[in-house]
Design a protein around this motif. Structure first.
Motif, PDB file in Angstrom:
ATOM      1  N   ARG A  24      41.267 -19.989  -2.656  1.00  0.00           N
ATOM      2  CA  ARG A  24      41.785 -21.013  -3.351  1.00  0.00           C
ATOM      3  C   ARG A  24      43.163 -21.490  -3.132  1.00  0.00           C
ATOM      4  O   ARG A  24      43.627 -22.739  -3.012  1.00  0.00           O
ATOM      5  CB  ARG A  24      41.281 -21.529  -4.661  1.00  0.00           C
TER       6      ARG A  24
ATOM      7  N   LYS B 278      44.306 -23.069   0.198  1.00  0.00           N
ATOM      8  CA  LYS B 278      43.489 -23.812   0.619  1.00  0.00           C
ATOM      9  C   LYS B 278      44.655 -25.312   1.269  1.00  0.00           C
ATOM     10  O   LYS B 278      44.349 -25.423   2.455  1.00  0.00           O
ATOM     11  CB  LYS B 278      42.491 -24.695  -0.279  1.00  0.00           C
TER      12      LYS B 278
ATOM     13  N   CYS C 102      36.936 -34.357  -1.721  1.00  0.00           N
ATOM     14  CA  CYS C 102      37.433 -33.594  -2.899  1.00  0.00           C
ATOM     15  C   CYS C 102      36.338 -33.960  -3.973  1.00  0.00           C
ATOM     16  O   CYS C 102      35.730 -34.932  -3.988  1.00  0.00           O
ATOM     17  CB  CYS C 102      38.869 -33.616  -3.427  1.00  0.00           C
ATOM     18  N   ARG C 103      36.210 -32.842  -5.051  1.00  0.00           N
ATOM     19  CA  ARG C 103      35.057 -33.056  -6.018  1.00  0.00           C
ATOM     20  C   ARG C 103      35.541 -34.246  -7.105  1.00  0.00           C
ATOM     21  O   ARG C 103      34.738 -35.034  -7.615  1.00  0.00           O
ATOM     22  CB  ARG C 103      34.972 -31.922  -6.636  1.00  0.00           C
TER      23      ARG C 103
ATOM     24  N   TYR D 188      37.148 -30.186   1.450  1.00  0.00           N
ATOM     25  CA  TYR D 188      37.821 -29.426   0.693  1.00  0.00           C
ATOM     26  C   TYR D 188      37.164 -28.275   0.009  1.00  0.00           C
ATOM     27  O   TYR D 188      37.745 -27.316  -0.130  1.00  0.00           O
ATOM     28  CB  TYR D 188      38.907 -30.132  -0.009  1.00  0.00           C
ATOM     29  N   ASP D 189      36.199 -28.623  -0.707  1.00  0.00           N
ATOM     30  CA  ASP D 189      35.332 -27.765  -1.352  1.00  0.00           C
ATOM     31  C   ASP D 189      33.820 -27.947  -0.647  1.00  0.00           C
ATOM     32  O   ASP D 189      33.538 -28.826  -0.031  1.00  0.00           O
ATOM     33  CB  ASP D 189      35.328 -28.045  -2.769  1.00  0.00           C
TER      34      ASP D 189
ATOM     35  N   GLU E 188      35.469 -21.143  -0.342  1.00  0.00           N
ATOM     36  CA  GLU E 188      36.052 -20.031  -0.893  1.00  0.00           C
ATOM     37  C   GLU E 188      34.929 -18.832  -0.690  1.00  0.00           C
ATOM     38  O   GLU E 188      33.733 -19.149  -0.358  1.00  0.00           O
ATOM     39  CB  GLU E 188      36.110 -20.116  -2.391  1.00  0.00           C
TER      40      GLU E 188
ATOM     41  N   GLU F 144      31.745 -19.169  -2.191  1.00  0.00           N
ATOM     42  CA  GLU F 144      30.809 -20.340  -1.657  1.00  0.00           C
ATOM     43  C   GLU F 144      30.139 -19.971  -0.401  1.00  0.00           C
ATOM     44  O   GLU F 144      29.426 -21.102  -0.015  1.00  0.00           O
ATOM     45  CB  GLU F 144      31.722 -21.704  -1.313  1.00  0.00           C
TER      46      GLU F 144
ATOM     47  N   ASP G 201      34.994 -27.664 -12.001  1.00  0.00           N
ATOM     48  CA  ASP G 201      36.020 -28.532 -11.602  1.00  0.00           C
ATOM     49  C   ASP G 201      36.022 -29.943 -12.190  1.00  0.00           C
ATOM     50  O   ASP G 201      37.268 -30.593 -12.341  1.00  0.00           O
ATOM     51  CB  ASP G 201      36.386 -28.796 -10.191  1.00  0.00           C
TER      52      ASP G 201
END
Length: 563
Positions: free
Chosen positions: A237, A240, A260-261, A328-329, A358, A361, A531
């Motif tokens: 992370r 990133k 993004c989340r 991004y995630d 990550e 993940e 998040d």
């Protein structure tokens, strides 16, 4: 039915469409129907209900828009609409409305988009003047129905577009309420990119003996590369932002969306990327419609080349120059991944989908591969040497383009000839290339991003806890889930759909991002992405559930994990 290949593919002229529609399609440069259009238009023209599954970018809009416009009366038209198209977002409402205007221009089609964030006065005036087709988000449609400004008595066709997204956003009850106000003998069309059980349930409730069509994305021909190249990088992370910049430098996209989340992550990453020299713009549900329109105009005009967005804000976008989608995630559900990468590889264009994962993940990547039946290649983060080589390649390409153009190079000849009296011609060329390369802003040095390995699976725990419990553990672990306490339960009449609707309606969290929901007599426990915890808690404290504002906080069992 699955679309079957045939050597005798019908063109638009073979689909019994009106001459005005055929002329519009020809003027727009449409040569032949896509598979979803070829399979859907004939049964829709016959008045059949239809349940269609097709990925984003396969031509679903024309598949339902053309049959709707086919049924426009040639004579006097009334003020009440005869067709209603429900869509999940304001962006998609505008997109569908614009497409129907183009297709139906020679028919004088009156198409009106109605959605939140737009001044309601204009919508009221247009509805009073009379429209043929209303393209609406469910919330704003209900608002007009409640005001008595939108009558559904004359509706003959209802289209539910991106139905899975509407359910994810908590619109199930709104859709039911709207359809109850329409005539029973209406024709109903439902399109969805994915087909979860809830969509099947909706079809059983509202469609009558529907034709079922399922169109897979066209596979590339033998020896061809996939239309959307999918890859992933395993990165910690803390690295990133640097990894994202490295990937963008190496890929050199025409334009890209970074998903993004949360809104906070969008704003923070946008600021970071602008600080690194990229032309980045943020897009999320916390922005007004005027702001969002400005962002999209800048992206389409080329004054911005990087859009950092949440899922909610980016649904329904179709940007022609978009070449890359970057997660991004890792998305918390395979369906979200499908919708995200559907932004590229549209209408025959090639695209690239990249995921920054990550170590924890990595398991979710495997789940996405299994569900989507697609290969996500895990690659090494580009090194400093890779980056330098790529930048040199871009410099070489720029010089080659400059020499191939009919530009005036002779005016620089005197400089070269003067220098050749003292220096070797090769040394002069090298110095010129060096100046050109450095003028691009290429950094002299970069830090290496350390390689990390995926976190191994914990098989011993799976054996001890059993498959059901371990599956829940894996989901929370891989997706970064946490649990919140909501001070309302069964005694207050709270149901799972009430909580899902409140969360999806007030935050950027989608329905598929929400985990298990436990409802007790006086409280409820809800699993959400870690998040997004503070965003959800803050939003729910300001809203009502079953007419009351409940106490909302992080579950006490979860608190130690976040210290």
């Amino acid at each position: 039915m699955d679309a079957a290949e045939t050597n005798d593919m019908p063109g638009f002229a073979d689909l019994r469409l009106r001459p005005e529609l055929l002329k519009a399609l020809t003027d727009l440069g449409y040569e032949e129907p896509t598979p979803i259009q070829r399979e859907s238009i004939p049964p829709l023209l016959d008045g059949r209900d239809l349940l269609g599954q097709a990925a984003t970018g396969t031509g679903k809009t024309a598949a339902f828009a053309l049959p709707v416009l086919q049924r426009l009366d040639d004579g006097e038209r009334g003020n009440e609409p005869f067709a209603l198209v429900l869509v999940p977002t304001r962006e998609l409402a505008v997109q569908v409305s614009e497409a129907m205007h183009k297709y139906g221009r020679d028919l004088g089609a009156r198409v009106l988009p109605i959605y939140g964030g737009q001044p309601i006065g204009r919508q009221l005036r247009e509805l009073e003047r009379g429209v043929d087709v209303v393209v609406a988000t469910p919330g704003r449609a209900l608002d007009h129905i409640g005001r008595g400004t939108l009558s559904l008595k004359g509706i003959r066709i209802v289209v539910l577009d991106e139905a899975d997204e509407m359910l994810d956003m908590g619109f199930a009850d709104d859709i039911d309420a709207i359809l109850q106000d329409t005539p029973e003998e209406r024709q109903t069309v439902l399109f969805s990119a994915t087909m979860p059980p809830r969509i099947d349930g909706m079809a059983r409730s509202h469609l009558r003996e529907p034709v079922r069509i399922r169109i897979e994305r066209e596979a590339p021909a033998a020896g061809e590369a996939p239309r959307v190249r999918q890859s992933a990088y395993i990165v910690s992370r803390s690295h990133k932002p640097a990894a994202l910049g490295r990937v963008l430098d190496v890929e050199a996209p025409t334009a890209a969306i970074v998903f993004c989340r949360t809104r906070e992550e969008v704003d923070q990453l946008t600021e970071t990327m602008n600080g690194r020299g990229y032309r980045a713009e943020a897009l999320h549900g916390g922005m007004g419609q005027e702001q969002r329109d400005r962002v999209m105009n800048r992206l389409r005009a080329g004054t911005a080349d990087l859009l950092v967005a949440t899922d909610v804000a980016a649904r329904g976008l179709d940007i022609e120059q978009l070449s890359h989608v970057i997660n991004y995630d890792v998305p918390s559900a395979p369906e979200s991944y499908v919708h995200r990468i559907g932004r590229v590889g549209r209408a025959g264009r090639e695209g690239v989908a990249i995921t920054l994962a990550e170590p924890r993940e990595h398991r979710m990547l495997k789940t996405i591969e299994r569900v989507t039946r697609s290969r996500i290649t895990v690659e090494k983060v580009p090194t400093v040497a890779d980056l330098r080589a790529r930048r040199l390649e871009l410099t070489r390409a720029a010089l080659e383009e400059s020499m191939m153009e009919d530009g005036d190079l002779d005016r620089f000849r005197v400089v070269v000839e003067t220098l050749t009296d003292e220096f070797d011609l090769m040394d002069i060329a090298l110095a010129a290339v060096k100046l050109a390369h450095e003028s691009t802003g290429a950094a002299a040095d970069e830090e290496e991003i350390p390689d990390v390995e995926p976190r191994p699976e914990r098989r011993d725990r799976a054996r001890r806890d059993g498959p059901g419990r371990e599956e829940r553990r894996a989901r929370r672990h891989a997706g970064g889930m946490t649990r919140i306490f909501v001070g309302a339960g069964r005694s207050a009449g709270v149901r799972p759909q009430d909580i899902v609707g409140a969360i999806t309606g007030e935050t950027t969290v989608g329905g598929r991002d929400i985990g298990s929901i436990e409802i007790a007599d006086r409280f409820s426990l809800v699993e959400i992405p870690e998040d997004a915890a503070q965003e959800v808690i803050y939003a729910l404290r300001k809203t009502t559930i079953k007419g009351k504002k409940p106490m909302v906080r992080l579950d006490r069992d979860e608190a130690p994990r976040r210290r």
